[in-house]
Scaffold this motif. Structure first.
Motif, PDB file in Angstrom:
ATOM      1  N   LYS A 279      -6.549   4.627  -3.397  1.00 41.67           N
ATOM      2  CA  LYS A 279      -6.139   4.604  -4.799  1.00 41.67           C
ATOM      3  C   LYS A 279      -5.417   5.895  -5.182  1.00 41.67           C
ATOM      4  O   LYS A 279      -4.481   5.885  -5.991  1.00 41.67           O
ATOM      5  N   ALA A 280      -5.842   7.014  -4.578  1.00 42.83           N
ATOM      6  CA  ALA A 280      -5.247   8.305  -4.911  1.00 42.83           C
ATOM      7  C   ALA A 280      -3.782   8.385  -4.505  1.00 42.83           C
ATOM      8  O   ALA A 280      -3.024   9.188  -5.065  1.00 42.83           O
ATOM      9  N   VAL A 281      -3.369   7.573  -3.538  1.00 44.39           N
ATOM     10  CA  VAL A 281      -1.954   7.545  -3.132  1.00 44.39           C
ATOM     11  C   VAL A 281      -1.289   6.263  -3.625  1.00 44.39           C
ATOM     12  O   VAL A 281      -0.353   5.755  -3.028  1.00 44.39           O
ATOM     13  N   HIS A 282      -1.824   5.742  -4.756  1.00 42.13           N
ATOM     14  CA  HIS A 282      -1.245   4.592  -5.444  1.00 42.13           C
ATOM     15  C   HIS A 282      -1.209   3.350  -4.561  1.00 42.13           C
ATOM     16  O   HIS A 282      -0.243   2.584  -4.566  1.00 42.13           O
ATOM     17  N   SER A 283      -2.285   3.152  -3.802  1.00 34.72           N
ATOM     18  CA  SER A 283      -2.409   1.969  -2.968  1.00 34.72           C
ATOM     19  C   SER A 283      -3.784   1.359  -3.222  1.00 34.72           C
ATOM     20  O   SER A 283      -4.414   1.648  -4.235  1.00 34.72           O
ATOM     21  N   GLY A 284      -4.239   0.514  -2.320  1.00 38.55           N
ATOM     22  CA  GLY A 284      -5.529  -0.131  -2.469  1.00 38.55           C
ATOM     23  C   GLY A 284      -5.699  -1.206  -1.426  1.00 38.55           C
ATOM     24  O   GLY A 284      -4.720  -1.669  -0.822  1.00 38.55           O
ATOM     25  N   PHE A 285      -6.934  -1.619  -1.181  1.00 34.52           N
ATOM     26  CA  PHE A 285      -7.190  -2.634  -0.165  1.00 34.52           C
ATOM     27  C   PHE A 285      -6.470  -3.941  -0.465  1.00 34.52           C
ATOM     28  O   PHE A 285      -6.119  -4.689   0.448  1.00 34.52           O
TER      29      PHE A 285
END
Length: 546
Positions: free
Chosen positions: A381-387
């Protein structure tokens, strides 16, 4: 026997999986109930067993795998347009999952012929490895590769060079023959060292310029490769000033092998002066190391000495129905036999965490899994992503619409046995039975990490096809469907498609897989990836990959 056209994977599911292409208006019967599809349903895709209002949960494998965006009629196709990712939450262990071990009577006395190391590990291959502490030394690793491979009989096939030679001959008007005037390079050389499977030259792009966490993880990973039972010894090239220091790598090696029982030849360029002198000395010392490593021979070992990585990549809608559950059965068999298996790819355990938590042998193990999963998700989430961003276009096209849907099928590689341990990257395997290992789902990064943790064989399922391999551990490719096995026979070792076709059961396929593992572990058979020299190696940069 007529092959089924659709399947309900769990009695709690509210979707069916098409096992064959279903034309619009056709009817299928599943568990005694007939369903008419309202539109064409391609094989591997899912369709609704009742009318879905917007906001309804989608259930597969008995767990939540999505939420309906727009209403879907009974028999309607699920797509990314009408379904979005949704997964159940998880919490501390609230029950202890029961386990019914498979019958392994026919396997209890079986052995494989492996290389016995002084620390008690048993390898399936006997390699010497050459590796750099930092990317600055990659060129020197390549120089050593050029010096050793051809002369010692480990060179690559030359058919592509022959083809280019023939094209050059045609260009210059020397005839249209497939051979040049000098003839193709067809000479083959028997390996000089009969008990050594090869020298593996590993390069990477790390060691400096990144975070200290990444360089520390690299040191642990390289230590895992040196400690690996498939490795007899190592030649290590260091520039000298990089973050990933030799001393740090040796400290990691001591954690895995306090006796430092293997030869580790270290060459520091900034201390050596001339590059040519360093390489000349590295060649002399490495050659002597090979002479000693050649003295070990294969001897019988129980199957409890196997450590098997469980991986899927290029997954499709059949992965969780054929190949992955077959791997899960193999994992359960090895657990009974005292062997070790590694279930990795934490982004592909999203939505099935609670079932794995409840399978953990104790609260400490369960809590570590929870902490690692939550930490990984937070980093993503910190790098603007997610599972939820994990499924690739190929996954989606072939029926894996959400990460939770993909995960529910991927987790079946771990079978049903208790979870005996949880490892963070790049820790080394510590216990027999099933271990959960924190890695990304990225094919090469995951396999690199599994082998760094001690996997002596990797089982890799694929529905779309991938050539992924590893420098020191054989990677066995299992096709989820027969069409893939027939289309890409040069990379597939086993076809699990007969499970889909109804001509093979999961237990019988597991027996077939374990037979091949024994043959490969004994050196009697080589994987397609080994034949292709598919020596992939990519260290994981924490928080960047899914």
């Amino acid at each position: 026997m007529t092959a089924p056209k659709a399947i309900q994977l769990d009695h709690r599911d509210n979707v069916l999986v098409a096992l064959a292409d279903l034309p619009a208006g056709s009817t299928v019967s599943v568990t005694g109930t007939k369903y008419s599809v309202t539109e064409a349903i391609p094989a591997k895709q899912k369709f609704a067993i009742h009318d879905f209002p917007a906001g309804a949960e989608v259930i597969m494998y008995g767990v939540i795998v999505g939420r309906v965006r727009h209403a879907i009629p009974r028999g309607g196709l699920l797509t990314t347009a009408n379904v979005t990712h949704e997964a159940a939450g998880f919490h501390s262990r609230d029950t202890r999952a029961a386990w019914r071990p498979p019958d392994v009577a026919r396997w209890t006395s079986r052995t494989f012929d492996g290389y016995h190391r002084s620390d008690g590990q048993v390898g399936t291959r006997n390699y010497w490895i050459v590796l750099p502490m930092v990317f600055c030394e990659n060129r020197n690793v390549k120089a050593l590769q050029e010096a050793f491979e051809e002369e010692l009989g480990y060179g690559r096939p030359t058919q592509y060079r022959d083809q280019v030679r023939a094209l050059l001959s045609e260009l210059h008007g020397n005839g249209s023959s497939s051979q040049s005037s000098a003839g193709p390079s067809t000479a083959t050389y028997a390996p000089v060292f009969k008990n050594i499977d090869g020298i593996k030259f590993i390069t990477h792009q790390g060691g400096c310029g990144g975070t200290r966490e990444d360089s520390g993880a690299l040191c642990g990973l390289l230590a895992g490769y040196i400690h690996h039972p498939n490795v007899a010894g190592a030649t290590v090239l260091s520039l000298g000033c990089q973050h990933a220091q030799v001393a740090d790598m040796l400290d990691e090696l001591k954690k895995r092998d306090p006796a430092l029982s293997k030869p580790v030849l270290v060459f520091d360029q900034q201390k050596s002066g001339k590059e040519s002198e360093m390489l000349a000395e590295a060649i002399r010392a490495t050659f002597q190391g090979l002479v000693e490593a050649n003295k070990i021979e294969r001897k019988p070992a129980p199957l409890s000495k196997l450590t098997v990585g469980l991986k899927c990549g290029g997954s499709d809608g059949f992965s969780g129905i054929s190949a992955n559950p077959a791997l899960g059965y193999v994992s359960d068999m090895l657990a009974v036999l005292g062997g070790s298996t590694l279930l990795s790819e934490f982004p592909e355990l999203c939505g099935v965490e609670q079932s794995l938590i409840n399978r953990c042998v104790d609260d400490v193990t369960a809590d570590r899994f929870i902490q690692l999963m939550r930490s990984y998700e937070a980093r993503a989430k910190a790098v603007h992503s997610g599972f939820e961003m994990n499924p690739s276009p190929g996954n989606i096209r072939d029926g894996l619409l959400t990460d939770a849907m993909k995960s529910a099928g991927a987790a079946r590689k771990g079978g049903t046995s208790p979870v005996n341990d949880v490892l963070d990257y790049p820790e080394y395997v510590r216990k027999p039975g099933l271990t959960l290992q924190c890695t990304p789902g990225n094919d090469v990064e995951c396999v690199t990490g599994q082998v760094g943790a001690g996997a002596t064989v990797v089982l890799f399922t694929t529905g779309l096809g991938t050539p992924t391999g590893n420098p020191i551990a054989p990677v066995i490719k299992l096709a989820t469907n027969t069409k893939l096995a027939e289309r890409m026979p040069d990379i597939i070792d086993i076809d699990t498609g007969p499970i889909i076709e109804g001509t093979s059961s999961i237990p019988s396929m597991a027996d077939q897989i374990l037979e091949l593992i024994v043959s490969i572990a004994s050196g009697k058979t080589h994987t397609k990836a080994e034949g292709l020299r598919q020596d992939d190696f990519i260290p994981w940069k924490r928080g960047v990959s899914l």
